[in-house]
Structures are given as C-alpha cells and as structure tokens.
Motif scaffolding. Structure first.
Motif, PDB file in Angstrom:
ATOM      1  N   LYS A  87       0.843  -1.205   0.000  1.00 28.24           N
ATOM      2  CA  LYS A  87       0.000   0.000   0.000  1.00 28.24           C
ATOM      3  C   LYS A  87       0.874   1.250   0.000  1.00 28.24           C
ATOM      4  O   LYS A  87       1.712   1.427   0.864  1.00 28.24           O
ATOM      5  CB  LYS A  87      -0.919  -0.016   1.213  1.00 28.24           C
ATOM      6  CG  LYS A  87      -2.004   1.029   1.205  1.00 28.24           C
ATOM      7  CD  LYS A  87      -3.059   0.711   2.247  1.00 28.24           C
ATOM      8  CE  LYS A  87      -2.473   0.663   3.636  1.00 28.24           C
ATOM      9  NZ  LYS A  87      -1.799   1.894   4.031  1.00 28.24           N
ATOM     10  N   CYS A 132      -6.660  11.371   3.962  1.00 33.76           N
ATOM     11  CA  CYS A 132      -6.344  10.208   3.135  1.00 33.76           C
ATOM     12  C   CYS A 132      -6.852   8.926   3.782  1.00 33.76           C
ATOM     13  O   CYS A 132      -6.477   8.591   4.899  1.00 33.76           O
ATOM     14  CB  CYS A 132      -4.837  10.099   2.902  1.00 33.76           C
ATOM     15  SG  CYS A 132      -4.380   8.603   1.997  1.00 33.76           S
ATOM     16  N   ALA A 133      -7.706   8.210   3.041  1.00 33.67           N
ATOM     17  CA  ALA A 133      -8.297   6.989   3.588  1.00 33.67           C
ATOM     18  C   ALA A 133      -7.295   5.841   3.607  1.00 33.67           C
ATOM     19  O   ALA A 133      -7.489   4.852   4.297  1.00 33.67           O
ATOM     20  CB  ALA A 133      -9.507   6.589   2.754  1.00 33.67           C
ATOM     21  N   TYR A 134      -6.220   5.981   2.813  1.00 34.56           N
ATOM     22  CA  TYR A 134      -5.323   4.855   2.593  1.00 34.56           C
ATOM     23  C   TYR A 134      -4.072   4.889   3.456  1.00 34.56           C
ATOM     24  O   TYR A 134      -3.222   4.011   3.356  1.00 34.56           O
ATOM     25  CB  TYR A 134      -4.947   4.801   1.109  1.00 34.56           C
ATOM     26  CG  TYR A 134      -6.160   4.891   0.206  1.00 34.56           C
ATOM     27  CD1 TYR A 134      -7.061   3.841   0.140  1.00 34.56           C
ATOM     28  CD2 TYR A 134      -6.417   6.040  -0.527  1.00 34.56           C
ATOM     29  CE1 TYR A 134      -8.192   3.931  -0.668  1.00 34.56           C
ATOM     30  CE2 TYR A 134      -7.547   6.138  -1.335  1.00 34.56           C
ATOM     31  CZ  TYR A 134      -8.430   5.076  -1.402  1.00 34.56           C
ATOM     32  OH  TYR A 134      -9.547   5.170  -2.183  1.00 34.56           O
ATOM     33  N   GLY A 135      -3.926   5.913   4.275  1.00 39.62           N
ATOM     34  CA  GLY A 135      -2.721   6.012   5.100  1.00 39.62           C
ATOM     35  C   GLY A 135      -1.475   6.161   4.257  1.00 39.62           C
ATOM     36  O   GLY A 135      -0.416   5.656   4.611  1.00 39.62           O
TER      37      GLY A 135
ATOM     38  N   THR B 131     -12.892  10.753   5.465  1.00 36.85           N
ATOM     39  CA  THR B 131     -12.340   9.541   6.070  1.00 36.85           C
ATOM     40  C   THR B 131     -12.807   9.346   7.514  1.00 36.85           C
ATOM     41  O   THR B 131     -12.698   8.254   8.046  1.00 36.85           O
ATOM     42  CB  THR B 131     -10.807   9.606   6.087  1.00 36.85           C
ATOM     43  OG1 THR B 131     -10.430  10.866   6.629  1.00 36.85           O
ATOM     44  CG2 THR B 131     -10.241   9.448   4.706  1.00 36.85           C
ATOM     45  N   ALA B 204     -11.886  -1.877   1.957  1.00 34.80           N
ATOM     46  CA  ALA B 204     -10.533  -1.323   2.057  1.00 34.80           C
ATOM     47  C   ALA B 204      -9.525  -2.211   1.331  1.00 34.80           C
ATOM     48  O   ALA B 204      -8.585  -1.724   0.712  1.00 34.80           O
ATOM     49  CB  ALA B 204     -10.125  -1.153   3.516  1.00 34.80           C
ATOM     50  N   LEU B 226       0.940   7.088  11.537  1.00 36.93           N
ATOM     51  CA  LEU B 226      -0.471   6.781  11.302  1.00 36.93           C
ATOM     52  C   LEU B 226      -1.140   6.189  12.532  1.00 36.93           C
ATOM     53  O   LEU B 226      -2.234   6.598  12.916  1.00 36.93           O
ATOM     54  CB  LEU B 226      -0.609   5.797  10.137  1.00 36.93           C
ATOM     55  CG  LEU B 226      -0.138   6.279   8.774  1.00 36.93           C
ATOM     56  CD1 LEU B 226      -0.219   5.138   7.775  1.00 36.93           C
ATOM     57  CD2 LEU B 226      -0.959   7.458   8.306  1.00 36.93           C
ATOM     58  N   HIS B 298     -10.843   6.710  12.222  1.00 30.86           N
ATOM     59  CA  HIS B 298     -10.369   7.029  10.876  1.00 30.86           C
ATOM     60  C   HIS B 298     -10.373   5.774  10.001  1.00 30.86           C
ATOM     61  O   HIS B 298      -9.977   4.704  10.457  1.00 30.86           O
ATOM     62  CB  HIS B 298      -8.957   7.603  10.979  1.00 30.86           C
ATOM     63  CG  HIS B 298      -8.486   8.248   9.719  1.00 30.86           C
ATOM     64  ND1 HIS B 298      -8.130   7.524   8.607  1.00 30.86           N
ATOM     65  CD2 HIS B 298      -8.315   9.557   9.384  1.00 30.86           C
ATOM     66  CE1 HIS B 298      -7.755   8.362   7.649  1.00 30.86           C
ATOM     67  NE2 HIS B 298      -7.856   9.603   8.095  1.00 30.86           N
ATOM     68  N   VAL B 300      -8.475   4.650   7.881  1.00 30.55           N
ATOM     69  CA  VAL B 300      -7.210   3.924   7.711  1.00 30.55           C
ATOM     70  C   VAL B 300      -7.068   2.809   8.749  1.00 30.55           C
ATOM     71  O   VAL B 300      -6.334   1.841   8.537  1.00 30.55           O
ATOM     72  CB  VAL B 300      -5.995   4.881   7.762  1.00 30.55           C
ATOM     73  CG1 VAL B 300      -5.624   5.264   9.176  1.00 30.55           C
ATOM     74  CG2 VAL B 300      -4.786   4.240   7.080  1.00 30.55           C
ATOM     75  N   TYR B 303      -7.154  -0.814   7.644  1.00 29.76           N
ATOM     76  CA  TYR B 303      -5.967  -1.538   7.172  1.00 29.76           C
ATOM     77  C   TYR B 303      -5.165  -2.121   8.336  1.00 29.76           C
ATOM     78  O   TYR B 303      -4.247  -2.889   8.137  1.00 29.76           O
ATOM     79  CB  TYR B 303      -5.074  -0.614   6.343  1.00 29.76           C
ATOM     80  CG  TYR B 303      -5.685  -0.270   5.009  1.00 29.76           C
ATOM     81  CD1 TYR B 303      -5.742  -1.219   3.993  1.00 29.76           C
ATOM     82  CD2 TYR B 303      -6.228   0.980   4.782  1.00 29.76           C
ATOM     83  CE1 TYR B 303      -6.320  -0.915   2.782  1.00 29.76           C
ATOM     84  CE2 TYR B 303      -6.804   1.292   3.558  1.00 29.76           C
ATOM     85  CZ  TYR B 303      -6.845   0.344   2.568  1.00 29.76           C
ATOM     86  OH  TYR B 303      -7.422   0.639   1.367  1.00 29.76           O
TER      87      TYR B 303
END
Lengths: 266, 312
Positions: A87, A132-135, B131, B204, B226, B298, B300, B303
């Motif tokens: 990712k 950002c949803a994807y980090g 998000t 996701a 993160l 969030h 993220v 993941y």
C-alpha cells in the motif's frame, strides 16, 4: 494551487498484483533507499537501533488472512488464505489530500497526475494525512513535513540513469513481478490491458477518491485443505510403497532385517 | 484520532471568544458598561490565545504564512483568512467601546457575522473530512456554532453579574443556548454507532468476495505516525464516562447555576454562581472537545484490522 486539475490526459500509476505478491517487503526497502536520498528531505528514522525503532516509509505491506464463509481453519492452513497487500499513494483523481491543503504544498500535476508535496511550502499541519483513507501520507518526525510516494518522479523522467531503471524503485526491485508501472489514462497501455484482463479494482471506491492505482485480485484456487489432503499420500516421506527402479531397490534392501518390513506397507 | 491539546484549546478558546465577540457585536451589552469593555478585551484574548495555540500543532511552523493562500479549496486556509479579517471589526469595536464608550451598530453586525463565519470554517476543517465518518456531517458545524454562542452567552452573563450588579435576561438566553447546543451535540454523538460509514475491511482491501478479511500481520512492529495520529485508543475505553462528565460540566452545572443566579439577581451568591458556571462550562467543553477527537475513528484503521488499533 490546491485546486485539482480538471482532467489529466496521462494518469501515471501502479498496478499491484495481489496474486503474485509474496510479502517480502523488498519494495518497502527499495523505496526507502531511493527516496531517503532523493526528492525532498530524507526519510528519517527514530531510534533506529533503540528499543522502539520507527521511521517514515512511503510504501508498506500489510498481510491479511481471508477465511471463506463456512470455511474450515485447521492450524495455519485449510480454507483460509493469506494475501500480502502493498500500500502506497494511489495518486487519486479526486485527491482530498490536495484540496484540504491550506498552504498549496500539496498538488496534483496536470501533465501526468502525480500527487506531490512541495516541502518548501508544507507547514506540517497533517490535515492531508487525515483526509487520506489509505494512510499513504506520513509526517516525517524529524523534518516536520509531510512525506508521500512521488511515483519516483526523480527516476521515471531521469535521463541520467539507464532506461531500464526509469520506473519506480519498488517496481524495479520487486522479485515476484507483482508491481507494474504505466499510464492508466491510456486504454492501450500494458497496465490498462492488465487491469481489464484481470479485473483490477479500486480500494474503498465509496470514499469517492477515484484512485489511479489499481489492485489485481488473487486468482481462483482450490482450498489449501484440498491441496494438503490430495498431496498427503505422495508428500509423506514414509510413503515409499510405490517406489520402483533404483529407489525401489534401495527401499527393499534397506528394509531387510528391520523390525517393520516395508514402511509403505504399514 | 489523537486528541492534541493544541487543537483542543484552539477550538474551545476561539469558539468561546468568537461567540462572546458576536454577542457584543449584536449589542447585547451597553458600550458604557465596564462589562462590555472587559468583554471585548476577553474576547480578543481568547481568540488570540486560541489561534496561537493552533500553531503549536504544526510540524514546520515557519511555512505557516502560506496557509493564507489556498482559500479557494481549503477550509483550513479559509479559517486562517477569516480569522485575520475578523480581527479588524472586533479590534475597531473594542477600541470604540473601551476608549470612547461607543458601539457602532452596523459594524457590530459585520463583526458578528464574520465571527460566526470563522467558527463555521473551523468546524468545516473537520466536517469536510470524508475519512472520519463521525465528523463528516453538518451536525459538526451546527454544534461548533451553537457551542460558540452558548460559551459567549455564559461568559457575558458572568461579566454582567460581576460588574453591573445583575445580568438581566442574559442567564435565560445562556440557558437556552446551552440546551440547544447540547441537543445538536446529542444528535451528533448518536452517529458514533455508524462507525466508518460505508467503509469496511472488505472495501478497504477489495478482498471481501473471498471471505472474511482479518489482519494477519501489521506492516510494522512498532508504532508509526499513522497509528499514533489516527489510532488513538485510550479515550474510547472511558468514552461513556467522559461523555457524562462533559454533559454534567458543560450543560447541567452551568444551566442550574445560571437558573439560580437568575432567581437571586444582584446577590453575591448570584455573582459567585455565574462565575463558577463559566469555569464549569469551559471544563465541560474541554472534555467534549477531547472526546470529539478521541472517539473519532479514521478509515485507515481498517488496514490495521479495525479494532486492532483499539486494543494495543
């Protein structure tokens, strides 16, 4: 300018094959190696040899386990399957990280769609990483500015390096051929054809970011439990019952005089 | 989300400051009165300290000047521009009130509208983030605006009680503002149950068609930016208790105290209760704002195995 370009003809991006990725993390290290000495500030590490080592990376590999409905989990095999999941920035068409940026540091290039950070303008507010949803964005703790995948913009147009190297570092290094680079805006490009043939998909389409990078799903396969059971007879080292020729002679000779005659006949 | 103190103080202090400035702009205090003069002084102080506090959140503040440039697309930039613009009428009114005992009606309206626009921009920094499903609603803006007015009203009530011997109808206005703000907040808080909105671990990863997706291995053994910034966990454990504390201190204590103060107008008890109401309300708001960040999940996190971030 943190307003997005209306459209970009070229959409440079990555296609990541979840079927072939073996989760070796070579792309993670190649990315860090290239980008810590390339575009912008170095990718810093905190306590690299200390008790809690950590640092900024632009590409990370998550590993997921998927158990089908009604599937059986026996030890570490049976019906569940493991998917390694690289990712990095997806260079979205509708990139919220660009529009939220108050300073103009975050921008999307009209000529090829690459999303970049101008570190001379970034004030390190972190709002782009929130959006950002994807980090895909990580604040560099030492520089205080936002770091992200540049799609190796300093390689792909770099005429001072051999042509074969003019692709992102992660793609160049992947030993499994799980990463592909190209123009996803051109339907005739290799990557576009690959996406069409393999049913490439977007991550979290419901977030409305229209990511450029695509992921290829793992191919169909028999449950691992079937494979294990089918292979058991031949794979078992004790089972030499059907050995013929030279190996049959060895088996027969070595079995003489031992308490249990032919192992395979047990 | 990680509840950074700099941002908690930024939103609560500027919120109360702009609310107070807006009410003074509407002409709710006679410019001849000491409380109007002190009110402007206090409003400017709260706004300035709040805005300065927000800069402590920056990783690289030397580039902060650029934050005024992207008002076309960024709510954070709009907030910055509006905050600076709003200083003009508020400072002019502060000057005329403090030194000339004069209130300029039309400028007061301009000032009040700009104050509310600034608070709205602050709220939209959060409400525009897709998000974070909990924030991504108009109720975020509604509660920020209503809390701003309620905070200003509670402070103005105390000022009037302290320096004018009575606060007239202000306690009533303050109580109504408090109740309305908390009703909006209550609806906002109900959205906690929606989790990530439409996003799941299946969407996701895009692997949902294969079965139930769970995280087998994180990409890194230690924390990173993160997991620290988006995956704050401590508060969620105590969220229900803290919510009760926020409601108690932010709504019930000040509302009851102001009601009693209203009944005992002019007495020392009324003055004391009005002042205590301000401090109670501010404590309640700090807890409320802490929860605003701490309970927000969030996308993220998906993941990282959704709840994986909650338990570590």
């Amino acid at each position: 300018m943190t307003t997005l370009p209306l459209a970009t003809n070229k959409k440079l991006g990555l296609v990541i094959d979840l079927d072939t990725c073996v989760g070796c993390h070579a792309c993670v290290i190649a990315c860090k190696e290239w980008n810590t000495g390339g575009y912008g500030n170095a990718l810093s590490d905190q306590q690299p040899y200390g008790a809690e080592p950590e640092g900024s990376f632009l590409n990370r590999i998550h590993t997921f386990e998927i158990v089908p409905e009604g599937g059986e989990v026996i030890d570490q095999s049976a019906d569940s399957r493991v998917v390694h999941f690289p990712k990095s920035c997806l260079h979205c068409e509708d990139a919220p990280c660009v529009t939220v940026c108050p300073t103009g540091a975050s921008y999307k290039r009209a000529e090829d769609g690459i999303v970049l950070v101008d570190e001379d303008k970034c004030m390190g507010c972190g709002l782009c990483a929130w959006s950002c949803a994807y980090g895909a964005r990580e604040m560099d703790i030492s520089a205080g500015v936002m770091k992200k995948c540049t799609l190796c913009v300093d390689r792909i147009y770099n005429e001072t390096i051999p042509e074969v190297d003019r692709i992102p570092s992660c793609v160049r290094t992947c030993p499994a051929g799980a990463r592909h680079f190209g123009d996803l805006g051109d339907p005739q490009s290799d990557v576009s054809i690959l996406v069409a043939e393999r049913g490439g998909f977007d991550l979290m389409p419901e977030q409305g970011n229209k990511p450029t990078n695509k992921y290829l799903p793992p191919r169909e396969r028999k449950p691992l439990s079937d494979a294990v059971n089918a292979g058991f007879e031949t794979a078992n080292a004790d089972n030499v019952g059907d050995a013929t020729g030279f190996f049959g002679w060895i088996d027969k000779t070595l079995s003489k005089g031992s308490s249990n005659s032919k192992v395979g006949e047990k | 989300m990680h509840p950074a103190y700099s941002v908690i103080f930024f939103t609560t202090l500027t919120g109360a400051g702009y609310g107070l400035a807006a009410l003074l702009g509407f002409g709710l205090a006679d410019p001849a009165m000491l409380s109007a003069k002190l009110g402007y002084f206090l409003a400017l102080g709260l706004i300035t300290i709040g805005l300065l506090s927000s800069t402590l959140h920056l990783g690289n503040p030397k580039n902060a000047i650029w934050a005024f440039s992207q008002w076309r697309s960024s709510w954070l930039s709009r907030e910055g521009v509006l905050a600076i613009v709003t200083f003009v009428p508020v400072t002019v009114l502060a000057f005329t009130n403090i030194f000339m005992g004069l209130h300029i009606g039309w400028l007061g309206w301009v000032s009040a509208i700009l104050c509310m626009m600034t608070v709205y921009s602050t709220s939209m920094i959060y409400a525009s983030i897709r998000t974070i499903n909990l924030w991504n609603t108009w109720l975020t803006s509604a509660s920020y605006l209503l809390f701003s007015v309620a905070g200003g009203a509670v402070i103005l009530t105390a000022l009037l009680a302290l320096f004018e011997g009575g606060s007239g109808d202000m306690p009533k206005i303050a109580i109504i503002a408090l109740v309305v703000a908390w009703v909006a907040k209550w609806f906002w808080n109900k959205r906690q149950s929606e989790g990530y909105g439409g996003s799941t671990m299946a969407s996701a990863t895009g692997l949902g068609h294969l079965g139930k997706v769970k995280l087998l291995e994180r990409p890194h053994a230690m924390e990173n930016y993160l997991t620290r910034e988006m995956g704050f966990r401590v508060a969620r454990k105590h969220a229900a208790k803290l919510w009760n504390i926020a409601v108690l201190m932010g709504l019930l204590v000040p509302a009851v105290m102001l009601a009693i103060a209203f009944g005992l107008q002019g007495s020392t008890t009324a003055i004391l209760l009005s002042v205590v109401a301000v401090f109670a309300h501010m404590i309640g708001m700090l807890v409320e704002r802490w929860l605003f960040f701490a309970t927000a999940k969030h996308a993220v996190s998906l993941y990282y195995g959704d709840t994986a971030l909650d338990v570590r």
